[in-house]
Design a protein around this motif. Structure first.
Motif, PDB file in Angstrom:
ATOM      1  N   THR A  11       0.854  -1.188   0.000  1.00 10.62           N
ATOM      2  CA  THR A  11       0.000   0.000   0.000  1.00 10.62           C
ATOM      3  C   THR A  11       0.889   1.237   0.000  1.00 10.62           C
ATOM      4  OG1 THR A  11      -0.131   0.073   2.402  1.00 10.62           O
ATOM      5  CG2 THR A  11      -1.835  -1.174   1.247  1.00 10.62           C
ATOM      6  N   ALA A  12       0.336   2.349  -0.420  1.00  6.18           N
ATOM      7  CA  ALA A  12       1.095   3.598  -0.471  1.00  6.18           C
ATOM      8  C   ALA A  12       0.324   4.678   0.256  1.00  6.18           C
ATOM      9  CB  ALA A  12       1.338   4.008  -1.921  1.00  6.18           C
ATOM     10  N   TRP A  63       4.963   6.500   1.582  1.00  6.73           N
ATOM     11  CA  TRP A  63       5.361   5.401   2.462  1.00  6.73           C
ATOM     12  C   TRP A  63       4.765   4.131   1.886  1.00  6.73           C
ATOM     13  CZ3 TRP A  63       3.136   4.469   8.016  1.00  6.73           C
ATOM     14  CH2 TRP A  63       3.743   3.346   8.577  1.00  6.73           C
ATOM     15  N   MET A  64       5.629   3.320   1.278  1.00  8.20           N
ATOM     16  CA  MET A  64       5.191   2.032   0.740  1.00  8.20           C
ATOM     17  C   MET A  64       5.373   0.984   1.828  1.00  8.20           C
ATOM     18  SD  MET A  64       6.669   2.122  -3.121  1.00  8.20           S
ATOM     19  CE  MET A  64       5.960   0.530  -3.490  1.00  8.20           C
ATOM     20  N   ARG A  65       4.261   0.306   2.155  1.00  8.66           N
ATOM     21  CA  ARG A  65       4.359  -0.682   3.221  1.00  8.66           C
ATOM     22  C   ARG A  65       3.494  -1.889   2.919  1.00  8.66           C
ATOM     23  NH1 ARG A  65       0.462   1.243   7.983  1.00  8.66           N
ATOM     24  NH2 ARG A  65      -1.075   2.277   6.703  1.00  8.66           N
ATOM     25  N   PRO A  66       3.934  -3.052   3.362  1.00  7.44           N
ATOM     26  CA  PRO A  66       3.120  -4.259   3.172  1.00  7.44           C
ATOM     27  C   PRO A  66       1.992  -4.304   4.185  1.00  7.44           C
ATOM     28  CG  PRO A  66       5.170  -4.795   4.286  1.00  7.44           C
ATOM     29  CD  PRO A  66       5.224  -3.335   3.961  1.00  7.44           C
ATOM     30  N   MET A  67       0.838  -4.746   3.721  1.00  9.44           N
ATOM     31  CA  MET A  67      -0.321  -4.938   4.604  1.00  9.44           C
ATOM     32  C   MET A  67      -1.021  -6.219   4.205  1.00  9.44           C
ATOM     33  SD  MET A  67      -2.155  -1.206   4.968  1.00  9.44           S
ATOM     34  CE  MET A  67      -3.387  -1.795   6.109  1.00  9.44           C
ATOM     35  N   LYS A  68      -1.654  -6.848   5.160  1.00 12.53           N
ATOM     36  CA  LYS A  68      -2.468  -8.009   4.837  1.00 12.53           C
ATOM     37  C   LYS A  68      -3.611  -7.548   3.941  1.00 12.53           C
ATOM     38  CE  LYS A  68      -1.518 -10.491   9.065  1.00 12.53           C
ATOM     39  NZ  LYS A  68      -2.075 -11.004  10.317  1.00 12.53           N
ATOM     40  N   PRO A  73      -8.339  -1.113   3.511  1.00  5.33           N
ATOM     41  CA  PRO A  73      -9.709  -0.591   3.406  1.00  5.33           C
ATOM     42  C   PRO A  73     -10.189  -0.568   1.953  1.00  5.33           C
ATOM     43  CG  PRO A  73      -8.161   1.155   4.013  1.00  5.33           C
ATOM     44  CD  PRO A  73      -7.389  -0.125   3.972  1.00  5.33           C
ATOM     45  N   ASP A  74     -11.461  -0.814   1.786  1.00  5.48           N
ATOM     46  CA  ASP A  74     -12.062  -0.806   0.452  1.00  5.48           C
ATOM     47  C   ASP A  74     -12.414   0.632   0.094  1.00  5.48           C
ATOM     48  OD1 ASP A  74     -13.059  -1.777  -1.927  1.00  5.48           O
ATOM     49  OD2 ASP A  74     -15.052  -2.156  -1.109  1.00  5.48           O
ATOM     50  N   ARG A 106      -0.875   1.437  -5.694  1.00  5.73           N
ATOM     51  CA  ARG A 106      -2.285   1.572  -5.318  1.00  5.73           C
ATOM     52  C   ARG A 106      -2.459   2.930  -4.654  1.00  5.73           C
ATOM     53  NH1 ARG A 106      -5.996   0.397  -1.207  1.00  5.73           N
ATOM     54  NH2 ARG A 106      -7.590  -1.082  -1.827  1.00  5.73           N
ATOM     55  N   LEU A 107      -3.029   3.905  -5.397  1.00 13.45           N
ATOM     56  CA  LEU A 107      -3.169   5.276  -4.900  1.00 13.45           C
ATOM     57  C   LEU A 107      -4.632   5.694  -4.874  1.00 13.45           C
ATOM     58  CD1 LEU A 107      -0.183   6.858  -6.829  1.00 13.45           C
ATOM     59  CD2 LEU A 107      -0.246   6.161  -4.443  1.00 13.45           C
ATOM     60  N   SER A 108      -4.978   6.555  -3.936  1.00 12.71           N
ATOM     61  CA  SER A 108      -6.375   6.969  -3.784  1.00 12.71           C
ATOM     62  C   SER A 108      -6.825   7.824  -4.960  1.00 12.71           C
ATOM     63  CB  SER A 108      -6.566   7.734  -2.473  1.00 12.71           C
ATOM     64  OG  SER A 108      -5.858   8.939  -2.511  1.00 12.71           O
ATOM     65  N   SER A 109      -8.097   7.688  -5.286  1.00 12.83           N
ATOM     66  CA  SER A 109      -8.692   8.443  -6.393  1.00 12.83           C
ATOM     67  C   SER A 109     -10.156   8.683  -6.086  1.00 12.83           C
ATOM     68  CB  SER A 109      -8.561   7.656  -7.696  1.00 12.83           C
ATOM     69  OG  SER A 109      -9.271   8.287  -8.725  1.00 12.83           O
ATOM     70  N   ASP A 110     -10.643   9.858  -6.477  1.00  9.83           N
ATOM     71  CA  ASP A 110     -12.069  10.127  -6.297  1.00  9.83           C
ATOM     72  C   ASP A 110     -12.818  10.009  -7.623  1.00  9.83           C
ATOM     73  OD1 ASP A 110     -11.072  12.372  -7.491  1.00  9.83           O
ATOM     74  OD2 ASP A 110     -11.901  13.792  -6.073  1.00  9.83           O
TER      75      ASP A 110
END
Length: 129
Positions: A11-12, A63-68, A73-74, A106-110
């Motif tokens: 995730t970023a 900040w690129m980090r691994p997450m389960k 979050p969807d 994977r970056l947020s978008s509206d």
């Protein structure tokens, strides 16, 4: 700590005030990327339309980090490709990827993903002189 690919995703997260005096517990800080085809709206923390007569925008520290995968979050996202150069092409390597391609972030978008695909939105590691 070992991470298994099928259960984990990268995730970023963006912020102008990430404390880089020490390394993160998980992942890595990435700085120096450029946005091509849009701009990063720092107020909304998402992509926005380009400013007239401005070809590239800078990205804030990422900040690129691994997450389960189950803990992510969807939310509306754009799988943004990252390229080494603005040519966006390279020689096909043995892995089946272009030698110019780095990763999909994977970056947020509206807006819907197709909105940004049609604008050719991508992140670049360097600009052409």
């Amino acid at each position: 700590k070992q991470w298994y690919q099928r259960r984990v995703a990268i995730t970023a997260g963006m912020s102008e005030d990430i404390d880089t005096s020490k390394p993160p517990d998980d992942g890595a800080y990435v700085n120096g990327l450029f946005v091509d085809g849009a701009r990063w709206c720092r107020e909304k923390n998402t992509f926005a339309e380009s400013t007239p007569n401005v070809l590239f925008d800078t990205m804030p520290m990422i900040w690129m980090r691994p997450m389960k995968k189950l803990d992510i979050p969807d939310a509306p996202i754009y799988w943004c490709p990252v390229y080494k150069t603005s040519e966006r092409r390279g020689v096909l390597s043995t892995t089946g990827h272009s030698t110019n391609f780095v990763i999909d972030m994977r970056l947020s978008s509206d807006k819907p993903e197709m909105h940004w695909v049609l604008r050719g939105l991508a992140l670049l590691c360097q600009l052409d002189d």
